[in-house]
Design an enzyme around this catalytic site. Sequence first.
Site, mmCIF file in Angstrom:
data_model
loop_
_atom_site.group_PDB
_atom_site.id
_atom_site.type_symbol
_atom_site.label_atom_id
_atom_site.label_comp_id
_atom_site.label_asym_id
_atom_site.label_seq_id
_atom_site.Cartn_x
_atom_site.Cartn_y
_atom_site.Cartn_z
ATOM 1 N N THR A 1 -4.207 21.816 46.517
ATOM 2 C CA THR A 1 -3.609 21.160 47.677
ATOM 3 C C THR A 1 -4.431 21.440 48.938
ATOM 4 O OG1 THR A 1 -1.463 21.331 46.613
ATOM 5 C CG2 THR A 1 -1.450 20.920 48.981
ATOM 6 N N HIS B 1 2.633 22.421 37.546
ATOM 7 C CA HIS B 1 2.006 22.201 36.255
ATOM 8 C C HIS B 1 2.719 21.094 35.474
ATOM 9 C CE1 HIS B 1 -0.193 23.070 32.685
ATOM 10 N NE2 HIS B 1 0.874 23.443 32.021
HETATM 11 P P1 GDP Z 1 -2.678 24.897 44.378
HETATM 12 O O1 GDP Z 1 -1.485 25.530 43.741
HETATM 13 O O2 GDP Z 1 -3.822 24.807 43.415
HETATM 14 O O3 GDP Z 1 -2.394 23.612 45.055
HETATM 15 O O4 GDP Z 1 -3.205 25.951 45.510
HETATM 16 P P2 GDP Z 1 -3.002 25.892 47.092
HETATM 17 O O5 GDP Z 1 -3.892 24.868 47.709
HETATM 18 O O6 GDP Z 1 -1.564 25.832 47.415
HETATM 19 O O7 GDP Z 1 -3.622 27.307 47.493
HETATM 20 C C1 GDP Z 1 -3.043 28.525 47.078
HETATM 21 C C2 GDP Z 1 -3.380 29.610 48.075
HETATM 22 O O8 GDP Z 1 -4.787 29.842 48.100
HETATM 23 C C3 GDP Z 1 -2.986 29.263 49.509
HETATM 24 O O9 GDP Z 1 -2.459 30.406 50.116
HETATM 25 C C4 GDP Z 1 -4.309 28.863 50.147
HETATM 26 O O10 GDP Z 1 -4.327 29.106 51.530
HETATM 27 C C5 GDP Z 1 -5.287 29.757 49.423
HETATM 28 N N1 GDP Z 1 -6.638 29.168 49.368
HETATM 29 C C6 GDP Z 1 -6.975 27.920 48.953
HETATM 30 N N2 GDP Z 1 -8.301 27.742 49.015
HETATM 31 C C7 GDP Z 1 -8.834 28.892 49.479
HETATM 32 C C8 GDP Z 1 -10.170 29.323 49.772
HETATM 33 O O11 GDP Z 1 -11.151 28.615 49.587
HETATM 34 N N3 GDP Z 1 -10.294 30.609 50.233
HETATM 35 C C9 GDP Z 1 -9.251 31.431 50.430
HETATM 36 N N4 GDP Z 1 -9.476 32.649 50.893
HETATM 37 N N5 GDP Z 1 -7.986 31.052 50.159
HETATM 38 C C10 GDP Z 1 -7.773 29.815 49.705
HETATM 39 MG MG MG Z 2 -0.642 22.532 45.102
#
Ligand code: GDP
Ligand code: MG
Length: 391
Positions: free
Chosen positions: A20, A81
């Site tokens: 996301t 998921h």
């Molecule tokens: P999803 O479940 O795959 O959609 O993951 P999200 O986009 O919700 O991200 C999960 C967590 O990882 C969040 O707290 C984001 O801020 C953090 N996050 C995502 N990308 C990065 C990154 O490139 N670096 C860091 N340090 N944190 C990240």
């Molecule tokens: Mg997500």
Amino acid sequence: MVQKVHVNVGTIGHIDHGKTTLTAAILAVQACRGMAQAKSYADVSKGGTVRDETKTVTIITSHVEYETERRHYAHVDCPGHADYIKNMITGAAQMDGAILLTSAVDGPMPQTREHILLARQVGVPHIVVFVNKCDLVDDPDIIDLVEMEARDLLTKYGYKGSQVTVIRGNAKGALEHPDDPQFSGCIEELLAALDTEIPDPYRDVDKPFLLAIEGVHQIEGRGTVVTGRIEQGLVRAGDDVEILGLAEPIRTVCTSVEAFRQVLDVGSAGQNVGLLLRRVKQDQVCRGQVIAAPGSILPRRKFQAEIYALTKEEGGRHSPFFNGYRPQFYFRTTDVTGDTKLVGKTEMVLPGDSVSVRIGLDKPVALEPGTRFAIREGGRTVGSGVVTEVD
Ligand code: GDP
Ligand code: MG
């Protein structure tokens, strides 16, 4: 102005690996160039709902749009998921290519594997890898290792793992500093990879002609007309066609294409038409069969499929089913009864499960890998499926 090619993509990968965040980051970076409308992480993750083709399965997704110089992209991001699984099986948001995320910290995880497998089974033709959260890993050897694992996993499931483009990035940084090249660089690389790695998709009109018959009519003095919506391809008067499924195939000629009582030069994908068929009697053709370009698709009884059993709340069964389950399988315009064999170690299928099965239909139906169907019991939809392999 030349219209940009439209391409459908989406993010896949394990929860929390940054799908996301990356989606929001792409919007933020492209918004700086006037090629997207920025949305906050919260707005992307909130998403909306879509229904699948049979209008029974509700899937929570976020649909966003952005452009590059060459293309217009529609991009889906699912929150959970289960939504990814449903989305891929029901085809609620078909992808021409996927962006596979893996965190540089964890490497590929179980859902990474499952999404790759499903992407392969439902026919997502191309994958680009984004190794995310590289800001959290100081040792480049670790990132090399994650990249290698991702490539191996892709190869294992039938993608060209050694050749896929792998981009290393920090989606969170790009989202927070979209106009700083130090952070937006990984997004630019990713979009360049989408532009080059995913070929322009075949449009429906470029595929072989196929129409699922909805109705059959006898027209005095003219003959038999079948009606339905052209699913793909083009048809003209004089074209050879085959009537397939449910009974022995019949080869004939389409002698006229009509829509709203007007004769058309050509009928094309998406149109509702009537086709006049040469020397075909009304009782030789019925709803549920298809009319197709000769040799383009075969009627079959046996195939392998990936299915999703609706939960009770989604209108599905209240109890599991077992090996030998005999529901009706709804293909395009009709139900055909068939047997379900569970494969591997699966002993029963609970509402909400997704599993691989082998299906044997009582009558042949024109189908191929990628063909979707609903599973019904007495007219009520209890599941959704996609053909993954034919014998
Ligand atoms: P999803 O479940 O795959 O959609 O993951 P999200 O986009 O919700 O991200 C999960 C967590 O990882 C969040 O707290 C984001 O801020 C953090 N996050 C995502 N990308 C990065 C990154 O490139 N670096 C860091 N340090 N944190 C990240
Ligand atoms: Mg997500």
